[in-house]
Design a protein around this motif. Structure first.
Motif, PDB file in Angstrom:
ATOM      1  N   ASP A   6       1.629   6.395   0.844  1.00  0.00           N
ATOM      2  CA  ASP A   6       0.175   6.225   1.270  1.00  0.00           C
ATOM      3  C   ASP A   6      -0.812   6.100   0.291  1.00  0.00           C
ATOM      4  O   ASP A   6      -1.285   7.175   0.348  1.00  0.00           O
ATOM      5  N   LEU A   7      -0.490   5.165  -0.419  1.00  0.00           N
ATOM      6  CA  LEU A   7      -2.237   4.772  -1.569  1.00  0.00           C
ATOM      7  C   LEU A   7      -3.178   5.165  -1.156  1.00  0.00           C
ATOM      8  O   LEU A   7      -3.751   5.793  -1.447  1.00  0.00           O
ATOM      9  N   GLY A  23       0.458  -1.009   0.422  1.00  0.00           N
ATOM     10  CA  GLY A  23      -0.011  -0.124   0.137  1.00  0.00           C
ATOM     11  C   GLY A  23       1.176   1.561  -0.342  1.00  0.00           C
ATOM     12  O   GLY A  23       0.606   1.953   0.423  1.00  0.00           O
ATOM     13  N   GLN A  24       2.138   1.069  -0.566  1.00  0.00           N
ATOM     14  CA  GLN A  24       2.772   2.590  -0.711  1.00  0.00           C
ATOM     15  C   GLN A  24       3.409   2.462  -2.115  1.00  0.00           C
ATOM     16  O   GLN A  24       3.621   1.757  -2.288  1.00  0.00           O
ATOM     17  N   LEU A  25       4.177   3.851  -2.098  1.00  0.00           N
ATOM     18  CA  LEU A  25       4.815   3.780  -3.244  1.00  0.00           C
ATOM     19  C   LEU A  25       6.228   5.029  -2.563  1.00  0.00           C
ATOM     20  O   LEU A  25       6.271   5.339  -1.261  1.00  0.00           O
ATOM     21  N   VAL A  26       7.303   4.534  -2.957  1.00  0.00           N
ATOM     22  CA  VAL A  26       8.477   4.645  -2.433  1.00  0.00           C
ATOM     23  C   VAL A  26       9.375   5.278  -3.582  1.00  0.00           C
ATOM     24  O   VAL A  26       9.789   4.127  -4.307  1.00  0.00           O
ATOM     25  N   ARG A  74      -1.145   6.674 -11.746  1.00  0.00           N
ATOM     26  CA  ARG A  74      -2.033   5.575 -12.004  1.00  0.00           C
ATOM     27  C   ARG A  74      -2.683   5.059 -11.330  1.00  0.00           C
ATOM     28  O   ARG A  74      -3.770   3.514 -11.515  1.00  0.00           O
ATOM     29  N   TYR A  75      -2.588   5.269  -9.611  1.00  0.00           N
ATOM     30  CA  TYR A  75      -3.471   4.933  -8.921  1.00  0.00           C
ATOM     31  C   TYR A  75      -4.728   5.704  -8.216  1.00  0.00           C
ATOM     32  O   TYR A  75      -5.315   5.055  -7.616  1.00  0.00           O
ATOM     33  N   ASP A  76      -4.775   6.377  -8.790  1.00  0.00           N
ATOM     34  CA  ASP A  76      -5.441   7.573  -8.432  1.00  0.00           C
ATOM     35  C   ASP A  76      -6.668   7.780 -10.200  1.00  0.00           C
ATOM     36  O   ASP A  76      -6.749   7.944 -11.006  1.00  0.00           O
ATOM     37  N   SER A  77      -8.480   7.666  -9.683  1.00  0.00           N
ATOM     38  CA  SER A  77      -8.846   6.990 -10.008  1.00  0.00           C
ATOM     39  C   SER A  77      -9.501   9.180 -11.124  1.00  0.00           C
ATOM     40  O   SER A  77      -9.871   8.012 -12.514  1.00  0.00           O
ATOM     41  N   ARG A  78      -8.964   9.846 -10.166  1.00  0.00           N
ATOM     42  CA  ARG A  78      -9.419  11.057 -10.745  1.00  0.00           C
ATOM     43  C   ARG A  78      -8.122  11.321 -12.310  1.00  0.00           C
ATOM     44  O   ARG A  78      -7.436  10.601 -11.998  1.00  0.00           O
TER      45      ARG A  78
END
Length: 322
Positions: free
Chosen positions: A286-287, A245-248, A263-267
């Motif tokens: 934190d996603l 659940g993270q991007l580093v 890529r992780y945001d639907s907006r």
């Protein structure tokens, strides 16, 4: 409307507000006053509308500044209303059919699919585990005779149970992967295929060049135009932190970070910050709290983050001199 932004940015912000579905009382009058105040404003609106349409947003279906004559509408005959109802019903059926066709093309025909911002864990029949990342799709064929996965789009992490009698293979279009037992990720990144190893040894072929083997904390990128596959060092824990659940990111250009976050945001993420390619940052994101990270950018950079309906807009601002 924030007067600190350029005319072009103000125009784009108007277009975003008017297409967001959150129009407030008096907003249209305020918009018309701004638009008519200067010919430069009118030209900026035209350019902003063109940009919005190029990005795929059906602007004309959401906002049309033409005033409808209600008296004339009420005066139409019943036959016209019946005809229009029939046309609308036909159009609705056509849209429904097109929508179902699009869903089948993109999602329903695959065994496992995730939407934007969604992740999924799949237990395979051989005891292996598959983690599907955001906006990804796979076909799975695992039985007593064969272990094969086709990655159609996106990214997947595999923790493969060792079985020398049945090698585990992944077809990602341009790149193919073959293993016995290991843990690794495969990502279709545009025209490229990227393979990152966390544990074990992975054999990667494709791209018209000789196969290569990579080991933990290495990755290989396969591209059709390359004379050879590029093997690079990689911190697998950081690269694959999305499973937790993270991007580093470590010392990466802001433009690359925003592209990955998108890529992780639907907006829709819209960036109007010319320095994004030059500004480098390290971050642990934190996603589940993307909005908090967006907000933090305003504290460290000369940008303003505006959330309007389905759009997150990051634009540069001029900060007053101290």
């Amino acid at each position: 409307m924030d007067g600190g932004n350029s005319i072009e940015d103000q125009a784009l912000q108007w277009v975003m507000r008017l297409t967001s579905g959150e129009i407030e009382p008096g907003m249209l009058e305020e918009y018309e006053q701004w638009r008519r105040a200067d010919r430069v404003h009118e030209a900026a609106i035209v350019s902003a509308r063109r940009l919005w349409l190029k990005m795929g947003t059906p602007l004309e279906t959401r906002y049309d500044p033409v005033v409808v004559n209600q008296t004339r509408m009420r005066a139409r005959s019943r036959s016209m209303r019946w005809r229009r109802s029939l046309q609308m019903a036909t159009a609705a059926l056509l849209v429904l059919a097109m929508g179902m066709g699009w869903q089948w093309q993109r999602n329903w025909r695959y065994d496992q699919v995730t939407g934007t911002g969604e992740q999924r864990t799949v237990a395979l029949a051989d005891g292996s585990t598959l983690w599907l990342n955001t906006d990804s799709a796979v076909d799975v064929e695992v039985d007593t005779h064969r272990r094969h996965v086709r990655l159609m789009r996106g990214e997947a992490f595999f923790d493969v149970r060792r079985d020398p009698a049945r090698p585990f293979t992944i077809d990602a279009g341009l790149g193919q992967v073959r293993v016995l037992g290991t843990a690794f990720a495969v990502r279709r990144d545009g025209d490229d295929v990227v393979v990152t190893v966390q544990r074990g040894r992975v054999r990667v072929s494709g791209g018209g060049t000789a196969p290569v083997e990579i080991v933990p904390n290495q990755r290989v990128r396969v591209h059709a135009s390359d004379a050879m596959k590029r093997v690079e060092l990689a911190d697998a824990e950081d690269e694959l932190a999305w499973r937790n659940g993270q991007l580093v990111f470590v010392d990466r250009p802001l433009s690359e970070i925003l592209a990955e976050v998108g890529r992780y945001d639907s907006r829709m993420l819209l960036v109007r910050y010319p320095q994004a390619n030059r500004v480098r940052m390290s971050a642990v994101i934190d996603l589940a709290r993307l909005d908090e990270w967006y907000g933090g950018l305003q504290q460290s950079l000369p940008v303003k983050v505006t959330e309007i309906g389905p759009v997150v807009w990051i634009a540069s601002v001029k900060r007053p001199a101290k």
